[in-house]
Scaffold this motif. Structure first.
Motif, short mmCIF file in Angstrom:
data_model
loop_
_atom_site.label_atom_id
_atom_site.label_comp_id
_atom_site.label_asym_id
_atom_site.label_seq_id
_atom_site.Cartn_x
_atom_site.Cartn_y
_atom_site.Cartn_z
N VAL A 1 51.65 32.18 35.13
CA VAL A 1 50.38 31.85 35.77
C VAL A 1 50.66 31.49 37.21
O VAL A 1 51.45 30.58 37.48
CB VAL A 1 49.70 30.66 35.06
N CYS A 2 50.02 32.20 38.13
CA CYS A 2 50.24 31.90 39.55
C CYS A 2 49.53 30.60 39.90
O CYS A 2 48.32 30.45 39.69
CB CYS A 2 49.72 33.03 40.44
N THR A 3 50.32 29.67 40.43
CA THR A 3 49.75 28.37 40.84
C THR A 3 50.01 28.13 42.32
O THR A 3 50.04 26.99 42.76
CB THR A 3 50.33 27.22 39.98
N ASN A 4 50.24 29.23 43.05
CA ASN A 4 50.34 29.08 44.51
C ASN A 4 48.93 28.82 45.06
O ASN A 4 47.93 28.92 44.35
CB ASN A 4 50.95 30.33 45.13
N THR A 5 48.89 28.54 46.35
CA THR A 5 47.68 27.94 46.93
C THR A 5 46.39 28.65 46.55
O THR A 5 45.47 28.03 45.99
CB THR A 5 47.81 27.91 48.47
N LEU A 6 46.29 29.94 46.83
CA LEU A 6 45.00 30.60 46.62
C LEU A 6 44.64 30.66 45.14
O LEU A 6 43.51 30.34 44.74
CB LEU A 6 45.02 32.01 47.23
N CYS A 7 45.60 31.08 44.31
CA CYS A 7 45.31 31.13 42.87
C CYS A 7 44.99 29.74 42.34
O CYS A 7 44.12 29.58 41.48
CB CYS A 7 46.49 31.73 42.11
N ALA A 8 45.71 28.73 42.83
CA ALA A 8 45.49 27.37 42.33
C ALA A 8 44.06 26.92 42.58
O ALA A 8 43.38 26.43 41.67
CB ALA A 8 46.48 26.41 42.99
N ASN B 1 52.44 36.35 43.86
CA ASN B 1 52.93 37.69 43.61
C ASN B 1 52.15 38.73 44.41
O ASN B 1 52.02 39.88 43.99
CB ASN B 1 52.89 37.99 42.11
N ALA B 2 51.64 38.29 45.54
CA ALA B 2 50.98 39.20 46.48
C ALA B 2 49.79 39.92 45.89
O ALA B 2 49.52 41.07 46.21
CB ALA B 2 51.99 40.20 47.06
N ALA B 3 49.09 39.24 45.00
CA ALA B 3 47.83 39.79 44.48
C ALA B 3 46.73 38.78 44.71
O ALA B 3 45.81 38.64 43.91
CB ALA B 3 47.97 40.10 42.99
N CYS B 4 46.82 38.07 45.85
CA CYS B 4 45.90 36.97 46.13
C CYS B 4 44.45 37.43 46.15
O CYS B 4 43.54 36.65 45.89
CB CYS B 4 46.24 36.31 47.46
N PRO C 1 42.31 34.19 40.46
CA PRO C 1 43.67 33.82 40.05
C PRO C 1 44.27 34.88 39.12
O PRO C 1 43.58 35.42 38.27
CB PRO C 1 43.45 32.50 39.29
N VAL C 2 45.56 35.13 39.32
CA VAL C 2 46.20 36.16 38.51
C VAL C 2 47.17 35.54 37.50
O VAL C 2 47.77 34.50 37.73
CB VAL C 2 46.97 37.19 39.37
N VAL C 3 47.28 36.25 36.39
CA VAL C 3 48.27 35.95 35.36
C VAL C 3 49.13 37.20 35.24
O VAL C 3 48.61 38.32 35.33
CB VAL C 3 47.59 35.62 34.01
S1 FES Z 1 48.49 32.95 45.49
FE1 FES Z 1 48.48 33.89 43.52
S2 FES Z 1 48.99 35.96 43.91
FE2 FES Z 1 49.04 35.03 45.86
#
Ligand code: FES
Length: 240
Positions: free
Chosen positions: A105-112, A148-151, A155-157
């Motif tokens: 589970v992407c928890t980087n800024t945008l996905c979070a 994973n560059a799909a911002c 949110p992406v899984v």
């Molecule tokens: S922040 Fe989730 S794919 Fe970029």
């Protein structure tokens, strides 16, 4: 001004770098050596094949083991320390056994901020495991992942590194249920999922047995910004 950057392993990573068995059975070594020869032959220098070979040995035990590190070192003329240094740098190389499906589970800024944190929390509750652990039935290993560059589809899984776009807590739990039920699951782009061991072989550069679904094209969300830029006559500056 000073910036303090705390460095270290990801919170769910085990402390010990690489463990597992020290040796492969002879037949496993022979089989892996055949595959390794195919991969190494693609490179002018054998050592350039280290990254795919690490995926190859990861396909054997679902994670990197001492046996896998020694195998790569022997095949490529590297030291155990050199292989370990590379293997522990990249988070795609796992240091503990992986389930049939690696659910990230992407928890980087945008996905979070778009719901990634809520998705991870919901999956942890639903599966009864914290990030970094595997369900008792061995089906799912759950982890948080970096961008994973799909911002634009946040949110992406990701499951075995295939994208599931625009997820919600309920769609993610439904996805986990499908995986645990053994049903065929198709990601947003590409062919149906295969087990982590097969994904690792494909990442090693060996043939992907799944049907070819053709080249992926840019989706609506990816092209939206381009359209706005063109409609408003926006251009990028010339390179100096
Ligand atoms: S922040 Fe989730 S794919 Fe970029």
């Amino acid at each position: 001004m000073s910036i303090d950057l705390p460095l270290g392993s990801r919170p769910e990573e085990p402390i010990s770098p690489i463990g597992g068995p020290r040796r492969y059975p002879a037949e496993v070594t022979a089989r892996l050596a055949d595959d390794a020869a195919t991969i190494i032959a693609r490179y002018p220098q054998a050592r350039s094949a280290l990254l795919p070979l690490l995926h190859l040995v990861q396909s054997q035990d679902s994670y990197l083991t001492q046996a896998g590190i020694d195998f790569c070192a022997a095949q490529l003329g590297l030291t155990h320390a050199e292989v370990t240094a590379v293997a522990t740098f990249y988070t795609m190389y796992r240091r503990s056994p992986t389930g049939r499906y690696l659910v990230g589970v992407c928890t980087n800024t945008l996905c979070a901020i778009m719901g990634g944190d809520a998705i991870l929390a919901t999956l942890q509750d639903h599966l009864g495991i914290p990030a970094g652990e595997t369900t008792d039935d061995g089906t799912i290993t759950l982890e948080h992942i970096e961008c994973n560059a799909a911002c634009d589809y946040a949110p992406v899984v990701m499951v075995n590194w295939e994208f599931f776009d625009n997820q919600t807590p309920s769609s993610a739990t439904a996805l986990a249920d499908e995986l645990r039920a053994g049903n065929t699951v198709v990601p947003t782009r590409g062919a149906a999922l295969c087990p982590f061991s097969q994904t690792s072989r494909t990442l090693a550069g060996l043939p992907d047995p799944r049907p070819d679904t053709g080249p992926a094209s840019a989706g609506e969300a990816t092209l939206a910004g381009l359209r706005v830029a063109r409609a408003n006559g926006m251009t990028t500056p010339e390179a100096p």
